[in-house]
Each structure stands twice: as structure tokens, then as C-alpha cells.
Enzyme design. Structure first.
Site, PDB file in Angstrom:
ATOM      1  N   ALA A   1      -1.888 -24.616-126.725  1.00 49.96           N
ATOM      2  CA  ALA A   1      -1.078 -24.166-127.860  1.00 49.96           C
ATOM      3  C   ALA A   1      -1.423 -22.758-128.324  1.00 49.96           C
ATOM      4  CB  ALA A   1      -1.242 -25.131-129.030  1.00 49.96           C
TER       5      ALA A   1
ATOM      6  N   ARG B   1      -6.524 -12.295-126.843  1.00 51.41           N
ATOM      7  CA  ARG B   1      -7.291 -11.326-126.056  1.00 51.41           C
ATOM      8  C   ARG B   1      -6.583 -10.900-124.769  1.00 51.41           C
ATOM      9  NH1 ARG B   1     -12.591 -15.034-126.506  1.00 51.41           N
ATOM     10  NH2 ARG B   1     -10.963 -16.557-126.984  1.00 51.41           N
TER      11      ARG B   1
ATOM     12  N   GLY C   1     -19.221 -21.109-126.299  1.00 50.11           N
ATOM     13  CA  GLY C   1     -20.006 -21.930-127.214  1.00 50.11           C
ATOM     14  C   GLY C   1     -21.313 -22.325-126.525  1.00 50.11           C
TER      15      GLY C   1
HETATM   16  C1  UD1 Z   1     -13.594 -22.767-126.441  1.00 48.54           C
HETATM   17  C2  UD1 Z   1     -14.741 -23.601-127.041  1.00 48.54           C
HETATM   18  C3  UD1 Z   1     -16.071 -23.040-126.564  1.00 48.54           C
HETATM   19  C4  UD1 Z   1     -16.123 -23.039-125.058  1.00 48.54           C
HETATM   20  C5  UD1 Z   1     -14.916 -22.303-124.457  1.00 48.54           C
HETATM   21  C6  UD1 Z   1     -14.867 -22.534-122.964  1.00 48.54           C
HETATM   22  C7  UD1 Z   1     -13.954 -24.418-129.196  1.00 48.54           C
HETATM   23  C8  UD1 Z   1     -14.066 -24.289-130.667  1.00 48.54           C
HETATM   24  N1  UD1 Z   1     -14.667 -23.578-128.480  1.00 48.54           N
HETATM   25  O1  UD1 Z   1     -13.731 -21.448-126.966  1.00 48.54           O
HETATM   26  O2  UD1 Z   1     -17.137 -23.828-127.081  1.00 48.54           O
HETATM   27  O3  UD1 Z   1     -17.323 -22.432-124.598  1.00 48.54           O
HETATM   28  O4  UD1 Z   1     -13.695 -22.799-125.024  1.00 48.54           O
HETATM   29  O5  UD1 Z   1     -13.901 -21.733-122.344  1.00 48.54           O
HETATM   30  O6  UD1 Z   1     -13.242 -25.292-128.719  1.00 48.54           O
HETATM   31  N2  UD1 Z   1      -5.912 -23.944-128.316  1.00 48.54           N
HETATM   32  C9  UD1 Z   1      -4.946 -24.768-128.873  1.00 48.54           C
HETATM   33  N3  UD1 Z   1      -4.766 -24.743-130.209  1.00 48.54           N
HETATM   34  C10 UD1 Z   1      -5.528 -23.973-131.058  1.00 48.54           C
HETATM   35  C11 UD1 Z   1      -6.510 -23.147-130.468  1.00 48.54           C
HETATM   36  C12 UD1 Z   1      -6.702 -23.160-129.109  1.00 48.54           C
HETATM   37  O7  UD1 Z   1      -4.254 -25.476-128.156  1.00 48.54           O
HETATM   38  O8  UD1 Z   1      -5.294 -24.031-132.261  1.00 48.54           O
HETATM   39  C13 UD1 Z   1      -6.094 -23.959-126.864  1.00 48.54           C
HETATM   40  C14 UD1 Z   1      -5.909 -22.603-126.216  1.00 48.54           C
HETATM   41  O9  UD1 Z   1      -4.569 -22.437-125.825  1.00 48.54           O
HETATM   42  C15 UD1 Z   1      -6.850 -22.647-125.031  1.00 48.54           C
HETATM   43  C16 UD1 Z   1      -7.923 -23.645-125.465  1.00 48.54           C
HETATM   44  O10 UD1 Z   1      -7.420 -24.338-126.564  1.00 48.54           O
HETATM   45  O11 UD1 Z   1      -6.240 -23.135-123.868  1.00 48.54           O
HETATM   46  C17 UD1 Z   1      -9.241 -22.963-125.821  1.00 48.54           C
HETATM   47  O12 UD1 Z   1      -9.009 -22.036-126.861  1.00 48.54           O
HETATM   48  P1  UD1 Z   1      -9.739 -20.631-126.886  1.00 48.54           P
HETATM   49  O13 UD1 Z   1      -9.288 -19.915-128.088  1.00 48.54           O
HETATM   50  O14 UD1 Z   1      -9.620 -19.950-125.593  1.00 48.54           O
HETATM   51  O15 UD1 Z   1     -11.247 -21.125-127.128  1.00 48.54           O
HETATM   52  P2  UD1 Z   1     -12.566 -20.299-126.833  1.00 48.54           P
HETATM   53  O16 UD1 Z   1     -12.802 -19.345-127.947  1.00 48.54           O
HETATM   54  O17 UD1 Z   1     -12.558 -19.769-125.465  1.00 48.54           O
HETATM   55 CA    CA Z   2     -11.127 -19.780-123.805  1.00 50.20          CA
END
Ligand code: UD1
Ligand code: CA
Length: 461
Positions: free
Chosen positions: A9, A14, A140
Site C-alpha cells: 500500500a 524514496r 529495523g
Molecule cells: C520495514 C520494517 C523494517 C524492516 C524492513 C525490511 C516496519 C515498521 N519496518 O521497513 O523493520 O527491516 O521493512 O525491508 O515494518 N506499506 C503498506 N502500508 C503502509 C506502509 C508500508 O502497505 O502504511 C508497505 C510498503 O508498500 C512496503 C512494505 O509495507 O511494501 C514495507 O514498507 P517500507 O516503508 O518499505 O518499510 P521499511 O521502512 O523498509
Molecule cells: Ca522497505
């Protein structure tokens, strides 16, 4: 029984892109498609994709994948908030939930199986995939006790300087007992650096959580920006090339070659530098491709050579030599033992066996028989501005240099076309066609003309 949920979602800020991150292409397939591919062997009972940013585009892009469910997260308040959206859809479900970030395109099915197995054998409330990274920046950090039992997961942005030294990271792949997770989901809080509801906070609240290390940390590269996208492509290419080299294919200067995973090669194929093999291409044994060649969605038989050429959606049979500088496209079919090239384009054209189109020609919508010789600079005029028309050329027929074949037109078997002809009518078997003005020679014409132009100086140079 396992239900799979994929987090897709987020916008992916970035990436600096209008395209949602999970739709960015990696070697011809989107990131999220690759994630779905990796969960397939687990035979999940349901596959739920959580969409939000440009939800319609994301859904449309995955339309052709069967039995996907979409759940919408209308505002993106974090990965924990995304999983909260599943609550009404999984009511009463008592099995396991495998959650994967949608930006994790390189994870192997085998790794997911091991994770699931560890989860079930150890009766964990949750089991997460971890890795030890040389450079853990952005991920993380996972803190465990000696038995790989997770104590804490701290996001990079929330880490103290000391915590940041920990190189064990959360890969973004989690197994949960759904009932355990469902109990804690409603109580997540967003008091962190990003003011988001973190899924990682839920992890440490569900009960016994185990961390399982991935064997090859390259698998868990998360794609957050274009640099990581390029790194992922390199890793993918390395996997593909290693596979083919082990299977008996020679790659000369592998770093300059790209090969889609969908391509099939046979042993003793040699790929020369700056060559790119794409789509559903199949190349049989003994063929030598390149240098400087692109082959896309094409089938090449045994012992075919192709140099400095582009071949798309076409078939080349055994022993034919293509190039340099040939363009085969639009379902071109080249028979066995042919020679095509030196600046030749074939479009929707079928050449019989042992037929040569050796120099500077364009054949479109043409069918030739066997042992045909197409002279240098032969061009089919196959398009009248509105419609395409066919040309048919029989066995053993030769066209002279600079022939124009105005379609629709048929040349029979054993026909000769005189050089420079513009052929507009069919030619029967065993005939010579001459379709040009007979040459006229006028002796003394030049000096006569010059003296008329300049009457004073006779024969001046
Ligand atoms: C996340 C993890 C982190 C981990 C990393 C691995 C969390 C809080 N952190 O960080 O611990 O090391 O992934 O790659 O989970 N997404 C949604 N809805 C939202 C936000 C994000 O569906 O509201 C989805 C994004 O589209 C993406 C995934 O979740 O596919 C991960 O989100 P992203 O923002 O990339 O998380 P990271 O900061 O990379
Ligand atoms: Ca990520």
C-alpha cells in the site's frame, strides 16, 4: 494451512516516482509479482494483497494473476496499520499468516518454507526472518537472547547510536499465528520517529517470537530506492548466469550480457559480449550469439550464428547465419541453412531452407521457397499506404540487385528477375522478368551539350 498477506500500500517515497513502488519492474516483472511468485510453492489457501497508494493501478497490474484478494488501506499509517485492515477479512481464522513486504523481490520459496517449518515445529506465536548485513543501514534491528528468541525490534530511525551497531536486521517476512496477532493488533501505538503504526511492534507483543536467519543475505534486499533496484537486478542476473554456465553455456564477458530468467539455453551455446536475451527466447545447442545482439521472444535452432543484430518474435532454424546488422521481427521465420544479413530487415516473412538474403534488403509479408537468392537491395513494396500485401517467391528463384517487388505479386519457381527491375505483375515458372527501360546510349551527346551552353570555348574543361 497458511494465508499470505503482502504489504503493497505504500507509495515508496524514496523511489521518487509517480509509479507505486511495488509496480517498479525488475528484470521484466514487477516487485510485487516477484513476491507472489516466491509464495506460490507454499500453496497458500488465500493470497491477500494490501493496496492503498494508487490502489487501482496496482490492482490492474495484477489482474491476470488468479485468485488474488485485495484489501484496501486508504491512508497509509504504517505496516502495522496495514495488517490491521485484515481483521474483518480473517475473522474466525485459526491458522497461520505469512506476511511479506511487497518490496522484497529476491526472497526464495525455499527460505519461506524453512521459516514456516520453524514456526510450526517450535509452536511459536511468531517467527521472523532475519539476516546479518555488512551494512544494515535503513533496516529495523533485531535484538535476541541466546536462543534466537526476539526481545525487541527497533527501526533504524528509532535506534540509539549503540543499537545501530547491531547488524542483525528484520527482513520484512513474518509468520504469525493469526489468533495471537489479531489479539494485539488493535492496541498498536504510533509513538515513534515516523509516527506510524509498526508491524514490528506487534511482533514483540504476541508471545514467543523466534528469529530465523536467512542463509544468503542477498535474498532479503528490500527495494526502497533506485540504487537498491539496480543492486537487485545485478543479483538476479548473477543467479541466472550462474545457472546457465553450470548447465554448459559459455558466456564471454558475462558482466556485459543480460539474460531474462524466462530464457532457455542449451549446452554448448556461446554468448558473446554485449548480448541481451529476453522474454520467451529458446536457443538450441551449438549456437553462437553476439557480439552486440538483442534476441527477444524468439526461437533459434542448433548451430545458428547471430552477430550485431536484433531478433524479436521470430524463428531461425538450424545452421542459419544472421547478421551482421539484421533485423528480424513480426514473426519472421528463417529456414535451415540460410544466410541473412548485412543490413537486412525481414518482417512477417518466411524464408525456405538454404535461402540467402545477403545484402541491404527489406522483405515484408513475404514467403519464399527453398534455395532462393534475393539479390542485394531487393525491396518489397508491401504497403500501399492503407493495406499490407503479400509477396510469394518460388523455389530456386533469383532476384537481381535493386529489384522492387510491388505487392501483391507472385514470382514462380526458377524465375530470374533482371537487376533494377520494378516488378508489378506475376512471373510464371522458368521465366526471366525484365521490368525496366532498355538502356539508351547517345554518342557525342556530352560535347554537343557543352558547346551549346558555351559557344566560345570549344571543348573547354
Ligand atoms: C520495514 C520494517 C523494517 C524492516 C524492513 C525490511 C516496519 C515498521 N519496518 O521497513 O523493520 O527491516 O521493512 O525491508 O515494518 N506499506 C503498506 N502500508 C503502509 C506502509 C508500508 O502497505 O502504511 C508497505 C510498503 O508498500 C512496503 C512494505 O509495507 O511494501 C514495507 O514498507 P517500507 O516503508 O518499505 O518499510 P521499511 O521502512 O523498509
Ligand atoms: Ca522497505
Amino acid at each position: 494451512m497458511v494465508v499470505v498477506a503482502i504489504l503493497a500500500a505504500g507509495r515508496g517515497t524514496r523511489m521518487k516516482s509517480h509509479l507505486p513502488k511495488v509496480l517498479h519492474s525488475l528484470g521484466g516483472r514487477s516487485l510485487v509479482e516477484r513476491v507472489l511468485e516466491s509464495v506460490k510453492p507454499l500453496l497458500p489457501s488465500r493470497q491477500i494483497v494490501i493496496v492503498g497508494y494508487q490502489a487501482d493501478e496496482v490492482k490492474a497490474a495484477m489482474q491476470s494473476i488468479p485468485s488474488l484478494e485485495f484489501v484496501e488501506q486508504t491512508v497509509q499509517l504504517g505496516t502495522g496499520h496495514a495488517i490491521q485492515q485484515l481483521l474483518p477479512h480473517l475473522e474466525g481464522y485459526t491458522g497461520d499468516l505469512l506476511v511479506l513486504n511487497g518490496d522484497l523481490p529476491l526472497v526464495r520459496a525455499q527460505t519461506l518454507k524453512q521459516l514456516l517449518q520453524a514456526h510450526q515445529e517450535n509452536h511459536n506465536a511468531a517467527t521472523i526472518l532475519t539476516a546479518h548485513l555488512p551494512d544494515p543501514k535503513g533496516y529495523g534491528r533485531v535484538f535476541c537472547n541466546g536462543d534466537n528468541i526476539v526481545q525487541q525490534i527497533v527501526e533504524d530511525k528509532d535506534c540509539t547510536a549503540a543499537q545501530r551497531q547491531n547488524r542483525r536486521i528484520n527482513a520484512g517476512v513474518y509468520c504469525f499465528g493469526w489468533q495471537d496477532l489479531a489479539r494485539v493488533l488493535p492496541h498498536l501505538e504510533s509513538n515513534n520517529a515516523q509516527k506510524e503504526y509498526y508491524l514490528t511492534d506487534a511482533v514483540t507483543q504476541v508471545g514467543k517470537v523466534m528469529a530465523v536467519d536467512v542463509e544468503d543475505y542477498q535474498e532479503i534486499l528490500g527495494i526502497n530506492d533506485r540504487l537498491q533496484l539496480a543492486t537487485a537486478y545485478e543479483i538476479l542476473q548473477q543467479r541466472v548466469k550462474e545457472k546457465w554456465m553450470v548447465a554448459g553455456v559459455t558466456l564471454i564477458d558475462p558482466t556485459s550480457i543480460t539474460i531474462d530468467e524466462t530464457v532457455e539455453l542449451n549446452s554448448d551455446v556461446i554468448i558473446e559480449p554485449q548480448t541481451h536475451l529476453r522474454g520467451n527466447t529458446v536457443i538450441q545447442t551449438g549456437s553462437r550469439i553476439g557480439p552486440g545482439t538483442l534476441i527477444e521472444n524468439s526461437q533459434l535452432g542448433e548451430k545458428v550464428t547471430v552477430q550485431y543484430s536484433v531478433v524479436t518474435d521470430s524463428i531461425v532454424q538450424a545452421g542459419s547465419r544472421i547478421g551482421p546488422y539484421t533485423h528480424l521481427r513480426g514473426h519472421a521465420q528463417v529456414g535451415a541453412g540460410c544466410r541473412v544479413g548485412n543490413f537486412v530487415e525481414l518482417k512477417n516473412t518466411k524464408l525456405g531452407d538454404r535461402t540467402n538474403v545477403a545484402h541491404l534488403s527489406y522483405l515484408g509479408d513475404t514467403t519464399t521457397g527453398n534455395r532462393v537468392n534475393i539479390g542485394a537491395g531487393t525491396i518489397t513494396a508491401n504497403y500501399d499506404g492503407a493495406n499490407k500485401h503479400p509477396t510469394k517467391i518460388g523455389d530456386r528463384t533469383s532476384t537481381g540487385s535493386n529489384t522492387v517487388l510491388v505487392a501483391p505479386v507472385i514470382l514462380g519457381n526458377d524465375v530470374y528477375v533482371a537487376a533494377g527491375s520494378t516488378v508489378t505483375e506475376d512471373v510464371p515458372d522458368d521465366s526471366l522478368a525484365i521490368a525496366r527501360e532498355r538502356q539508351v546510349v547517345k554518342p557525342g551527346w556530352v560535347s554537343k551539350k557543352r558547346s551549346e551552353q558555351n559557344p566560345q570555348s570549344k571543348n573547354s574543361s
